[in-house]
Each structure stands twice: as C-alpha cells, then as structure tokens.
Scaffold this motif. Sequence first.
Motif, PDB file in Angstrom:
ATOM      1  N   MET A  32      16.311  10.605  43.737  1.00 22.31           N
ATOM      2  CA  MET A  32      17.102  11.102  44.863  1.00 22.31           C
ATOM      3  C   MET A  32      16.435  10.697  46.170  1.00 22.31           C
ATOM      4  O   MET A  32      15.238  10.895  46.351  1.00 22.31           O
ATOM      5  CB  MET A  32      17.227  12.630  44.828  1.00 22.31           C
ATOM      6  CG  MET A  32      17.976  13.197  46.041  1.00 22.31           C
ATOM      7  SD  MET A  32      18.294  14.986  45.965  1.00 22.31           S
ATOM      8  CE  MET A  32      16.649  15.656  46.273  1.00 22.31           C
ATOM      9  N   ASN A  33      17.216  10.130  47.062  1.00 20.70           N
ATOM     10  CA  ASN A  33      16.774   9.767  48.406  1.00 20.70           C
ATOM     11  C   ASN A  33      17.199  10.894  49.345  1.00 20.70           C
ATOM     12  O   ASN A  33      18.382  11.077  49.614  1.00 20.70           O
ATOM     13  CB  ASN A  33      17.410   8.438  48.812  1.00 20.70           C
ATOM     14  CG  ASN A  33      16.883   7.906  50.133  1.00 20.70           C
ATOM     15  OD1 ASN A  33      16.108   8.563  50.824  1.00 20.70           O
ATOM     16  ND2 ASN A  33      17.319   6.709  50.496  1.00 20.70           N
ATOM     17  N   LEU A  34      16.226  11.684  49.826  1.00 28.05           N
ATOM     18  CA  LEU A  34      16.495  12.855  50.660  1.00 28.05           C
ATOM     19  C   LEU A  34      16.322  12.471  52.127  1.00 28.05           C
ATOM     20  O   LEU A  34      15.227  12.107  52.557  1.00 28.05           O
ATOM     21  CB  LEU A  34      15.534  13.983  50.287  1.00 28.05           C
ATOM     22  CG  LEU A  34      15.733  15.336  50.965  1.00 28.05           C
ATOM     23  CD1 LEU A  34      17.087  15.941  50.614  1.00 28.05           C
ATOM     24  CD2 LEU A  34      14.610  16.290  50.572  1.00 28.05           C
ATOM     25  N   MET A  35      17.404  12.589  52.905  1.00 24.19           N
ATOM     26  CA  MET A  35      17.411  12.093  54.275  1.00 24.19           C
ATOM     27  C   MET A  35      17.853  13.201  55.231  1.00 24.19           C
ATOM     28  O   MET A  35      18.447  14.195  54.831  1.00 24.19           O
ATOM     29  CB  MET A  35      18.353  10.901  54.399  1.00 24.19           C
ATOM     30  CG  MET A  35      18.080   9.783  53.412  1.00 24.19           C
ATOM     31  SD  MET A  35      19.271   8.407  53.559  1.00 24.19           S
ATOM     32  CE  MET A  35      20.781   9.233  53.020  1.00 24.19           C
ATOM     33  N   GLY A  36      17.568  12.992  56.510  1.00 24.62           N
ATOM     34  CA  GLY A  36      17.983  13.945  57.537  1.00 24.62           C
ATOM     35  C   GLY A  36      17.100  13.833  58.758  1.00 24.62           C
ATOM     36  O   GLY A  36      16.071  13.145  58.756  1.00 24.62           O
TER      37      GLY A  36
END
Length: 218
Positions: A32-36
């Motif tokens: 999972m690529n967690l972005m923000g």
Amino acid sequence: MKVEVIKNILGENDKIAGENRNFFAGKKICVMNLMGSPGSGKTTLLEKTLGKISEKIKVAVIEGDLFTAKDAERIENHNVPVVQINTSGGCHLDAPMVKKALQNLDTENLDLIIVENVGNLVCPAEFDIGENFKTVVLSITEGDDKPLKYPLIFKESEIAVLNKIDLLPFTNFDLTAAREDLTTIHPGIKILETSCTKETGLDEFCNLILKKVSDVKS
C-alpha cells in the motif's frame, strides 16, 4: 527538451516499478502506498493501523521523509520492521528508492508492506512504485476544496481517508461537497471517515487492508 527529460524520468521509473511489482507478486506481498499532505495524520493513522493488524499479519513499513527519521522512530515502537528513506528535499518516493529499500527488509515472510510517502498532494501520485493500491489521507482541517485542487492523487487512489473527523464541528469543511467531488473525480473510490483520537473508522480501514492482503495471497 524539458518535456523529453520528464518523459525519460517517468519511463525509467515505470520500468523499475514493473520490476518491483513482479517481485512483490512473486512473493505474494501486498503493498500500500500511503499518501497525503504534511499534517494530514498519515503517521498516526499508520500507528493505529499497525496496532490492530500486526498480530494478524506480518507487516513492514518503508518511511519516506525529506530529512529526518522521526516518523520511522515512531513506527519502530510498534515492533515492525521499518526502513527510512530520506529524499534530501525530494517531494516524493520513486520506484528505484523503494527497490533499494527492499534490500534492507527480510521479505521472505512478509504479507504487507506499507509505504508512507513524503507529505505532498502532487508529486507522489505521479510516480508508480509498484504498489497494489494507493490510499490518500485528507485531514478535515485542510479544507474540502483539496480534491478539486489536486485531482490526480484522488483519481489514482482506491481509498480516500477523511481523517480527524472529530474536528468537523470546529471547521467549515463541507463533508457532502467533499464526498461529491471525490466520487466525481473517481467514481469507484472508497471513502472512509476516521478519527485516530476517537478510534472512529479504524476497524473499517484495517478490514479493507486485510481484504487486500487476502486477495494477493489467494
């Protein structure tokens, strides 16, 4: 010429992203690529998530940051393997960085790798790292205009987490408008409302992740 340079960079990145994806598939590891944005609550959400799933599956974390190892130090407290990537001012992680980080992880028995990308709503969405899916975290305090101002990251993400929902009464964030904008940009996006302080929505988020892991394993 500038356009050609950008094409070359993205082309090379996509090539290595494909290598990463094949590597993960071969070992049945979900990524999972967690972005923000900075301050959206990515790391706190990650900590809460690890607390709920790390006893059920084997998880490792790749932490992206501009300069410090502060987030990685927080993740280490949850007794999961973590590798820090410092971009020295770069606004995103890319596939070669992730490939290099994998050399510092024992991937033989992993079920899930969570990549916490550099805090940014623009660049991380443009660079494939070989992940199975992207998740974008949007804090209520950032404003409901962000999906339309930064559409690519929301278009590319399978999950949008509206975080710090407990602060909604203290802001002018229009939840209905945000949801409408998100589904206009990405009709199939899964929208969750979470509060790490109140532990709202965390079980649903964790169950989505566990389902993704199960799909990769099957």
